[in-house]
Design a protein around this motif. Structure first.
Motif, PDB file in Angstrom:
ATOM      1  N   VAL A  37       8.033  -4.217  -5.204  1.00 59.62           N
ATOM      2  CA  VAL A  37       7.571  -3.891  -3.850  1.00 59.62           C
ATOM      3  C   VAL A  37       6.061  -4.080  -3.789  1.00 59.62           C
ATOM      4  O   VAL A  37       5.355  -3.906  -4.787  1.00 59.62           O
ATOM      5  CB  VAL A  37       7.941  -2.447  -3.444  1.00 59.62           C
ATOM      6  CG1 VAL A  37       9.449  -2.273  -3.417  1.00 59.62           C
ATOM      7  CG2 VAL A  37       7.300  -1.414  -4.365  1.00 59.62           C
ATOM      8  N   GLU A  64       7.180  -3.974   2.294  1.00 63.47           N
ATOM      9  CA  GLU A  64       7.702  -5.246   1.802  1.00 63.47           C
ATOM     10  C   GLU A  64       8.223  -5.112   0.386  1.00 63.47           C
ATOM     11  O   GLU A  64       7.859  -4.184  -0.346  1.00 63.47           O
ATOM     12  CB  GLU A  64       6.572  -6.286   1.815  1.00 63.47           C
ATOM     13  CG  GLU A  64       5.414  -5.865   0.919  1.00 63.47           C
ATOM     14  CD  GLU A  64       4.137  -6.659   1.104  1.00 63.47           C
ATOM     15  OE1 GLU A  64       4.211  -7.766   1.676  1.00 63.47           O
ATOM     16  OE2 GLU A  64       3.080  -6.173   0.672  1.00 63.47           O
ATOM     17  N   LYS A  89      10.042  -4.248   5.926  1.00 64.56           N
ATOM     18  CA  LYS A  89      10.480  -2.953   6.432  1.00 64.56           C
ATOM     19  C   LYS A  89       9.275  -2.190   6.954  1.00 64.56           C
ATOM     20  O   LYS A  89       8.199  -2.249   6.362  1.00 64.56           O
ATOM     21  CB  LYS A  89      11.169  -2.157   5.316  1.00 64.56           C
ATOM     22  CG  LYS A  89      11.801  -0.836   5.758  1.00 64.56           C
ATOM     23  CD  LYS A  89      12.575  -0.225   4.618  1.00 64.56           C
ATOM     24  CE  LYS A  89      13.178   1.124   5.006  1.00 64.56           C
ATOM     25  NZ  LYS A  89      14.187   1.000   6.065  1.00 64.56           N
ATOM     26  N   ALA A  93       9.607   1.140   2.135  1.00 62.31           N
ATOM     27  CA  ALA A  93       9.884   0.049   1.191  1.00 62.31           C
ATOM     28  C   ALA A  93       9.547   0.402  -0.253  1.00 62.31           C
ATOM     29  O   ALA A  93       9.967  -0.326  -1.163  1.00 62.31           O
ATOM     30  CB  ALA A  93       9.119  -1.208   1.595  1.00 62.31           C
ATOM     31  N   VAL A  98      16.867  -0.286  -0.570  1.00 62.63           N
ATOM     32  CA  VAL A  98      16.327  -0.341   0.786  1.00 62.63           C
ATOM     33  C   VAL A  98      17.345  -1.007   1.701  1.00 62.63           C
ATOM     34  O   VAL A  98      17.952  -2.020   1.329  1.00 62.63           O
ATOM     35  CB  VAL A  98      15.001  -1.143   0.819  1.00 62.63           C
ATOM     36  CG1 VAL A  98      14.506  -1.315   2.234  1.00 62.63           C
ATOM     37  CG2 VAL A  98      13.944  -0.453  -0.034  1.00 62.63           C
TER      38      VAL A  98
END
Length: 339
Positions: A37, A64, A89, A93, A98
């Motif tokens: 992430v 992300e 998102k 995230a 997710v």
């Protein structure tokens, strides 16, 4: 599900890894097992309590990541279980599981690592959108990018190389100049020892630049506007000046806010200059706009034109180190976390 939680506003010590039940994908969603992430300046200021859009703590932030789809919600047709994807998102995230809408999951090239995938959405979409949708840079233009050695700055310089005849300036500390040059910055400027306005004008023979991309805010927006040539544009995409390492300092932040210039449309009309704003996180719902840009970025990656530079990769348990890397200005390129 394991996630990095912000227990309360404060320094890096408020971060905590917690386990909660896995989410279930709803209609039109996919569930992704995240392998990496991304971490951005926005999340750092959210932890400090300086990011107005962030959820109230305790919360999980993050925009992300990249991973593998392990479940599909009803109605999903374009993706499959087992597919490698980049996902976007709006908060939440920083977790290893997710759920996102189908259109916010983008298939990854086989050659792309999960860490690289997590480094693309926020930084590269911000840079691409500023350069080619808001500004529409073209051959012969000149561009100044602040924090040019960071994630967005790196992305912007790589994308600037797709336009022949651009003149590129960037501000960063002297120790990062070689890095900035390696990604396409022709004129890195040490903001600690030189006035970048004077230095740009010296190099430009008295003229300014056509575009300024500024994530700093405060008094720098006034300086950036003063640097614009006629028909120039400044794009404001952050307020890094309000932040100092550790806990928030409200008086410092207020002092920066009070120095924001008041842009008058009548004056801008007379000056033949413009100012625009960008918060790409507020555009996650406009995938009709961003998805074609994301698809183009993936294509440019496959061609070797753009490639995220990973500053460092930190396990969730060392999230405090990842946050500190950004808030102390040590990173060159992207900071990524892995579950």
């Amino acid at each position: 599900m394991r996630a990095v939680w912000i227990r309360k506003h404060g320094g890096p010590e408020v971060l905590e890894v917690r386990e909660t039940p896995d989410p279930e994908p709803q209609a039109g969603e996919v569930r992704v097992r995240a392998n990496a992430v991304g971490l951005n300046f926005a999340e750092v200021t959210a932890r400090q309590g300086l990011y107005p859009d962030a959820p109230k703590p305790p919360c999980v932030v993050g925009y992300e990541g990249a991973g593998v789809i392990d479940a599909l919600g009803p109605g999903v047709t374009s993706l499959r279980v087992g597919q490698r994807v980049i996902f976007m998102k709006r908060f939440g995230a920083h977790a290893d599981v997710v759920c996102v809408p189908e259109i916010q999951a983008i298939p990854m090239p086989d050659s792309m690592s999960f860490e690289e995938g997590a480094a693309i959405p926020v930084n590269y979409l911000t840079a691409y959108h500023m350069l080619f949708r808001i500004s529409r840079v073209r051959s012969g233009d000149s561009v100044l990018v602040h924090m040019v050695a960071g994630g967005v700055g790196t992305a912007a310089m790589q994308l600037c190389r797709t336009v022949d005849g651009l003149t590129t300036f960037g501000t960063c500390s002297a120790s990062k100049h070689d890095y900035a040059r390696s990604h396409g910055c022709q004129h890195p400027i040490d903001y600690r020892t030189k006035d970048y306005v004077e230095e740009v004008r010296r190099i430009q023979g008295g003229r300014g630049v056509d575009y300024v991309f500024d994530p700093l805010g405060g008094p720098d927006w006034k300086k950036g506007y003063s640097l614009l040539n006629e028909s120039g544009m400044m794009v404001c995409f952050g307020m890094a000046n309000v932040q100092v390492p550790g806990k928030r300092r409200l008086l410092h932040a207020l002092g920066q806010v009070l120095q924001i210039p008041k842009f008058d449309p009548m004056k801008m009309m007379g000056d033949n200059k413009g100012v625009a704003g960008l918060n790409v996180g507020h555009l996650w719902h406009r995938l009709d706009m961003l998805r074609p840009e994301m698809d183009e970025l993936v294509r440019l990656y496959e061609k070797g034109v753009v490639k995220p530079h990973l500053d460092s990769v930190h396990p969730f348990e060392k999230a405090a180190d990842a946050f500190a890397r950004i808030e102390h200005g040590k990173n060159v390129g992207k900071v990524v976390m892995v579950p």
